[in-house]
Write a protein that holds these residues in place. Structure first.
Motif, PDB file in Angstrom:
ATOM      1  N   ILE A  99     -39.347   2.445 -19.136  1.00 20.07           N
ATOM      2  CA  ILE A  99     -38.044   2.656 -18.483  1.00 20.07           C
ATOM      3  C   ILE A  99     -37.387   1.306 -18.208  1.00 20.07           C
ATOM      4  N   ASN A 100     -38.138   0.363 -17.696  1.00 19.55           N
ATOM      5  CA  ASN A 100     -37.572  -0.964 -17.415  1.00 19.55           C
ATOM      6  C   ASN A 100     -37.104  -1.664 -18.687  1.00 19.55           C
ATOM      7  N   LYS A 101     -37.847  -1.505 -19.760  1.00 20.82           N
ATOM      8  CA  LYS A 101     -37.442  -2.097 -21.037  1.00 20.82           C
ATOM      9  C   LYS A 101     -36.128  -1.470 -21.517  1.00 20.82           C
ATOM     10  N   LEU A 102     -36.017  -0.153 -21.417  1.00 19.47           N
ATOM     11  CA  LEU A 102     -34.781   0.532 -21.791  1.00 19.47           C
ATOM     12  C   LEU A 102     -33.618   0.116 -20.895  1.00 19.47           C
ATOM     13  N   ARG A 103     -33.878   0.009 -19.602  1.00 14.25           N
ATOM     14  CA  ARG A 103     -32.811  -0.378 -18.672  1.00 14.25           C
ATOM     15  C   ARG A 103     -32.239  -1.751 -19.033  1.00 14.25           C
ATOM     16  N   THR A 104     -33.120  -2.683 -19.323  1.00 11.02           N
ATOM     17  CA  THR A 104     -32.672  -4.024 -19.706  1.00 11.02           C
ATOM     18  C   THR A 104     -31.843  -3.965 -20.980  1.00 11.02           C
ATOM     19  N   TRP A 105     -32.286  -3.204 -21.950  1.00  8.32           N
ATOM     20  CA  TRP A 105     -31.600  -3.078 -23.226  1.00  8.32           C
ATOM     21  C   TRP A 105     -30.228  -2.423 -23.058  1.00  8.32           C
ATOM     22  N   ILE A 106     -30.162  -1.342 -22.283  1.00  5.58           N
ATOM     23  CA  ILE A 106     -28.896  -0.644 -22.073  1.00  5.58           C
ATOM     24  C   ILE A 106     -27.930  -1.509 -21.266  1.00  5.58           C
ATOM     25  N   ASN A 107     -28.434  -2.221 -20.273  1.00  9.33           N
ATOM     26  CA  ASN A 107     -27.586  -3.109 -19.467  1.00  9.33           C
ATOM     27  C   ASN A 107     -26.849  -4.138 -20.321  1.00  9.33           C
ATOM     28  N   GLN A 108     -27.456  -4.553 -21.403  1.00 13.69           N
ATOM     29  CA  GLN A 108     -26.814  -5.531 -22.292  1.00 13.69           C
ATOM     30  C   GLN A 108     -25.592  -4.956 -22.977  1.00 13.69           C
ATOM     31  N   MET A 109     -25.457  -3.647 -23.002  1.00 16.05           N
ATOM     32  CA  MET A 109     -24.303  -3.002 -23.621  1.00 16.05           C
ATOM     33  C   MET A 109     -23.106  -2.893 -22.679  1.00 16.05           C
TER      34      MET A 109
END
Length: 110
Positions: A99-109
């Motif tokens: 979840i944290n990995k996805l959150r970081t990735w989505i935040n970059q968008m």
């Protein structure tokens, strides 16, 4: 932070539920940014990513599909009981990492 606090207090199922909500809110923010309209009323993370025109790896697609199942509010009692049993400390810790990995990735968008 709430997800981690719930994990620390051994409320594993609720930690994953909050993790789902955090991903959902981020995906809805991306949807609004891309589509310039209100996000649809859905908890399906994979569908939200598709509607937001996000290109996903197979791995992230699988993760979003699984994390969608962590939205336990509207589930039947039998499903909730099975989910509670599945939420061991190790299972929860592993999914919090994803979840944290996805959150970081989505935040970059955003």
């Amino acid at each position: 932070k709430t997800m981690l606090n719930l994990y620390e207090s051994k409320s594993f199922n609720w930690a994953l539920f909050i993790g789902h909500i955090s991903i959902e809110k981020l995906l809805k923010a991306v949807f609004v940014k891309v589509n310039k309209e209100h996000a649809p009323y859905t908890h399906n993370l994979l569908r939200l990513s598709e509607l937001s025109k996000i290109e996903l790896s197979d791995e992230y697609s699988d993760w979003l599909d699984k994390i969608t199942l962590f939205n336990i509010n509207a589930r039947y009692d039998d499903y909730k009981n099975e989910f509670y049993k599945q939420c061991t400390p190790d299972f929860t810790k592993d999914w919090i990492g994803k979840i944290n990995k996805l959150r970081t990735w989505i935040n970059q968008m955003l």
